[in-house]
Design an enzyme around this catalytic site. Structure first.
Site, PDB file in Angstrom:
ATOM      1  N   ASN A 177       0.860  -1.191   0.000  1.00 26.79           N
ATOM      2  CA  ASN A 177       0.000   0.000   0.000  1.00 26.79           C
ATOM      3  C   ASN A 177       0.896   1.241   0.000  1.00 26.79           C
ATOM      4  O   ASN A 177       1.478   1.589   1.016  1.00 26.79           O
ATOM      5  CB  ASN A 177      -0.887  -0.025   1.255  1.00 26.79           C
ATOM      6  CG  ASN A 177      -1.708   1.248   1.415  1.00 26.79           C
ATOM      7  OD1 ASN A 177      -1.823   2.039   0.476  1.00 26.79           O
ATOM      8  ND2 ASN A 177      -2.267   1.458   2.597  1.00 26.79           N
ATOM      9  N   TRP A 178       0.968   1.876  -1.159  1.00 23.00           N
ATOM     10  CA  TRP A 178       1.867   3.041  -1.279  1.00 23.00           C
ATOM     11  C   TRP A 178       1.315   4.277  -0.562  1.00 23.00           C
ATOM     12  O   TRP A 178       2.012   5.279  -0.435  1.00 23.00           O
ATOM     13  CB  TRP A 178       2.093   3.374  -2.746  1.00 23.00           C
ATOM     14  CG  TRP A 178       2.924   2.382  -3.505  1.00 23.00           C
ATOM     15  CD1 TRP A 178       3.362   1.150  -3.069  1.00 23.00           C
ATOM     16  CD2 TRP A 178       3.423   2.513  -4.842  1.00 23.00           C
ATOM     17  NE1 TRP A 178       4.093   0.528  -4.040  1.00 23.00           N
ATOM     18  CE2 TRP A 178       4.154   1.338  -5.144  1.00 23.00           C
ATOM     19  CE3 TRP A 178       3.327   3.511  -5.811  1.00 23.00           C
ATOM     20  CZ2 TRP A 178       4.783   1.140  -6.382  1.00 23.00           C
ATOM     21  CZ3 TRP A 178       3.946   3.315  -7.052  1.00 23.00           C
ATOM     22  CH2 TRP A 178       4.671   2.143  -7.314  1.00 23.00           C
ATOM     23  N   LYS A 179       0.059   4.229  -0.163  1.00 26.90           N
ATOM     24  CA  LYS A 179      -0.605   5.407   0.417  1.00 26.90           C
ATOM     25  C   LYS A 179      -0.413   6.610  -0.524  1.00 26.90           C
ATOM     26  O   LYS A 179      -0.349   6.424  -1.730  1.00 26.90           O
ATOM     27  CB  LYS A 179      -0.066   5.705   1.821  1.00 26.90           C
ATOM     28  CG  LYS A 179      -0.074   4.461   2.704  1.00 26.90           C
ATOM     29  CD  LYS A 179       0.080   4.793   4.147  1.00 26.90           C
ATOM     30  CE  LYS A 179       0.297   3.513   4.939  1.00 26.90           C
ATOM     31  NZ  LYS A 179      -0.056   3.663   6.337  1.00 26.90           N
ATOM     32  N   HIS A 189      -9.551   0.715   4.964  1.00 26.74           N
ATOM     33  CA  HIS A 189      -8.263   0.942   5.637  1.00 26.74           C
ATOM     34  C   HIS A 189      -8.499   1.856   6.844  1.00 26.74           C
ATOM     35  O   HIS A 189      -9.338   2.770   6.780  1.00 26.74           O
ATOM     36  CB  HIS A 189      -7.277   1.590   4.661  1.00 26.74           C
ATOM     37  CG  HIS A 189      -5.879   1.623   5.192  1.00 26.74           C
ATOM     38  ND1 HIS A 189      -5.467   2.584   6.087  1.00 26.74           N
ATOM     39  CD2 HIS A 189      -4.814   0.808   4.989  1.00 26.74           C
ATOM     40  CE1 HIS A 189      -4.200   2.357   6.397  1.00 26.74           C
ATOM     41  NE2 HIS A 189      -3.784   1.287   5.749  1.00 26.74           N
ATOM     42  N   GLU A 193      -7.007   4.328   7.937  1.00 23.26           N
ATOM     43  CA  GLU A 193      -6.877   5.770   7.661  1.00 23.26           C
ATOM     44  C   GLU A 193      -8.145   6.312   7.006  1.00 23.26           C
ATOM     45  O   GLU A 193      -8.537   7.454   7.241  1.00 23.26           O
ATOM     46  CB  GLU A 193      -5.628   6.023   6.790  1.00 23.26           C
ATOM     47  CG  GLU A 193      -4.359   5.852   7.606  1.00 23.26           C
ATOM     48  CD  GLU A 193      -3.139   5.431   6.813  1.00 23.26           C
ATOM     49  OE1 GLU A 193      -3.119   5.575   5.580  1.00 23.26           O
ATOM     50  OE2 GLU A 193      -2.180   4.943   7.450  1.00 23.26           O
ATOM     51  N   GLU A 199      -5.432  -5.400  10.487  1.00 24.70           N
ATOM     52  CA  GLU A 199      -4.467  -4.315  10.656  1.00 24.70           C
ATOM     53  C   GLU A 199      -4.739  -3.589  11.974  1.00 24.70           C
ATOM     54  O   GLU A 199      -5.560  -2.659  12.014  1.00 24.70           O
ATOM     55  CB  GLU A 199      -4.587  -3.326   9.505  1.00 24.70           C
ATOM     56  CG  GLU A 199      -4.202  -3.890   8.161  1.00 24.70           C
ATOM     57  CD  GLU A 199      -3.577  -2.818   7.280  1.00 24.70           C
ATOM     58  OE1 GLU A 199      -2.451  -3.030   6.821  1.00 24.70           O
ATOM     59  OE2 GLU A 199      -4.189  -1.762   7.089  1.00 24.70           O
ATOM     60  N   GLY A 227       2.235   1.984  10.705  1.00 25.81           N
ATOM     61  CA  GLY A 227       3.155   3.112  10.567  1.00 25.81           C
ATOM     62  C   GLY A 227       3.807   3.541  11.870  1.00 25.81           C
ATOM     63  O   GLY A 227       4.399   4.621  11.944  1.00 25.81           O
ATOM     64  N   SER A 282       3.368  -2.391  10.353  1.00 27.08           N
ATOM     65  CA  SER A 282       4.817  -2.379  10.567  1.00 27.08           C
ATOM     66  C   SER A 282       5.487  -3.717  10.254  1.00 27.08           C
ATOM     67  O   SER A 282       6.389  -4.145  10.968  1.00 27.08           O
ATOM     68  CB  SER A 282       5.138  -1.924  11.998  1.00 27.08           C
ATOM     69  OG  SER A 282       4.692  -0.587  12.198  1.00 27.08           O
ATOM     70  N   GLY A 302       2.767  -1.207   4.275  1.00 25.80           N
ATOM     71  CA  GLY A 302       2.768   0.223   3.982  1.00 25.80           C
ATOM     72  C   GLY A 302       4.185   0.710   3.714  1.00 25.80           C
ATOM     73  O   GLY A 302       4.727   0.552   2.619  1.00 25.80           O
ATOM     74  N   GLY A 303       4.796   1.304   4.732  1.00 23.97           N
ATOM     75  CA  GLY A 303       6.115   1.935   4.592  1.00 23.97           C
ATOM     76  C   GLY A 303       7.143   1.096   3.849  1.00 23.97           C
ATOM     77  O   GLY A 303       7.824   1.597   2.947  1.00 23.97           O
TER      78      GLY A 303
HETATM   79  C1  PEP Z   1      -0.714   0.019   5.882  1.00 19.65           C
HETATM   80  O1  PEP Z   1      -0.579   1.074   5.299  1.00 19.65           O
HETATM   81  O2  PEP Z   1      -1.728  -0.649   5.698  1.00 19.65           O
HETATM   82  C2  PEP Z   1       0.347  -0.422   6.783  1.00 19.65           C
HETATM   83  C3  PEP Z   1       0.230  -1.594   7.355  1.00 19.65           C
HETATM   84  O3  PEP Z   1       1.403   0.436   6.961  1.00 19.65           O
HETATM   85  P1  PEP Z   1       2.824   0.076   7.665  1.00 19.65           P
HETATM   86  O4  PEP Z   1       3.306  -1.209   7.047  1.00 19.65           O
HETATM   87  O5  PEP Z   1       3.690   1.231   7.340  1.00 19.65           O
HETATM   88  O6  PEP Z   1       2.566  -0.080   9.127  1.00 19.65           O
END
Ligand code: PEP
Length: 249
Positions: free
Chosen positions: A9-11, A95, A97, A167, A173, A212, A233-234
């Protein structure tokens, strides 16, 4: 045996040149496929680029959200049919967010899930509790409520072509990952909840963990019985890290 899926997930990150480099690295390493599946979730404007570069490879692509409506006066929104035109196979729904920053309720998430299914997309339905909810001991209640809203709207048949992602909000994050056992417990709970309606479907449902995930913790997480890959994500923005996570799957 369920196949593992690693979804990046590039956000709201990216740019044409940077995307090109990242996608090229992914294509070189996993574009021919392997023992696990991979997908990237790019911002809407880059779907055409993803389609152009990834078509014919084993890497799928998708969007990070969609409208619950098919068309109409919904400024700024994007429909399932539009995503299909850009070759999307998957779309992320619910998600955390979207839930916390854009006020998406369980009912809105359920409507989006249904729009994805009806539009021929595979929704990746995100479920997760906040830290306060975990500390209050209501994790299962929260996840169960999020899940039930979708089950009610889409029926168990709606899950036939869906993926679920657990999640925990406190792990997204933050660098604070759920322990493999914490994640496994919730994954088993989700699978059990689905099994009440359809045990066969529950057994084959891919349930991803997100929060994470890094190259250092991926193998241990993915080694748990009910964890079928990750929503990343990251670490999905760094080719080397994303590929290491794909290798762990
Ligand atoms: C996400 O964006 O769904 C996510 C899990 O981010 P991260 O891996 O950065 O925690």
């Amino acid at each position: 045996m369920r196949r593992k899926l690693v979804a990046g997930n590039w956000k709201m990150h990216g740019g044409l040149a940077r995307n090109r480099d990242l996608l090229q690295s992914l294509i070189q390493a996993v574009g021919k496929g392997g023992k696990s599946d991979s997908a990237v979730f790019v911002p809407y404007p880059y779907l055409a680029q993803a389609q152009d570069m990834l078509k014919g490879t084993a890497i799928a692509w998708g969007a990070q959200s969609l409208s619950e409506h098919a068309q109409g006066a919904y400024t700024g929104e994007v429909s399932a049919a539009m995503l299909v035109e850009f070759g999307c196979r998957y779309v992320i729904v619910g998600h955390s967010e979207r839930r916390s920053l854009y006020g998406e309720s369980n009912e809105t998430v359920a409507a989006k899930f249904l729009a994805a299914v009806n539009g021929g997309l595979t929704p990746i339905l995100c479920l997760g509790e906040t830290l306060a909810q975990r500390e209050q001991g209501v994790t299962e209640e929260v996840i169960g409520g999020q899940f039930d809203a979708v089950l009610q709207a889409a029926g168990v048949g709606g899950f036939a072509n869906a993926v679920i992602a657990y999640e925990p909000v406190w792990a997204i994050g933050t660098g604070r990952t759920a322990t493999p056992q914490q994640a496994q417990d919730v994954h088993a709970f989700i699978r059990g909840r689905l099994a009440v309606s359809d045990p066969v479907l529950a057994e084959r449902m891919q349930i991803l963990y997100g929060g994470s995930v890094k190259p250092q913790n991926a193998a241990e997480l993915f080694g748990m019985a009910d964890i079928d890959g990750g929503l990343i994500g990251g670490a999905s923005l760094v080719a080397q890290d994303f590929l290491a996570i794909c290798a762990a799957a």
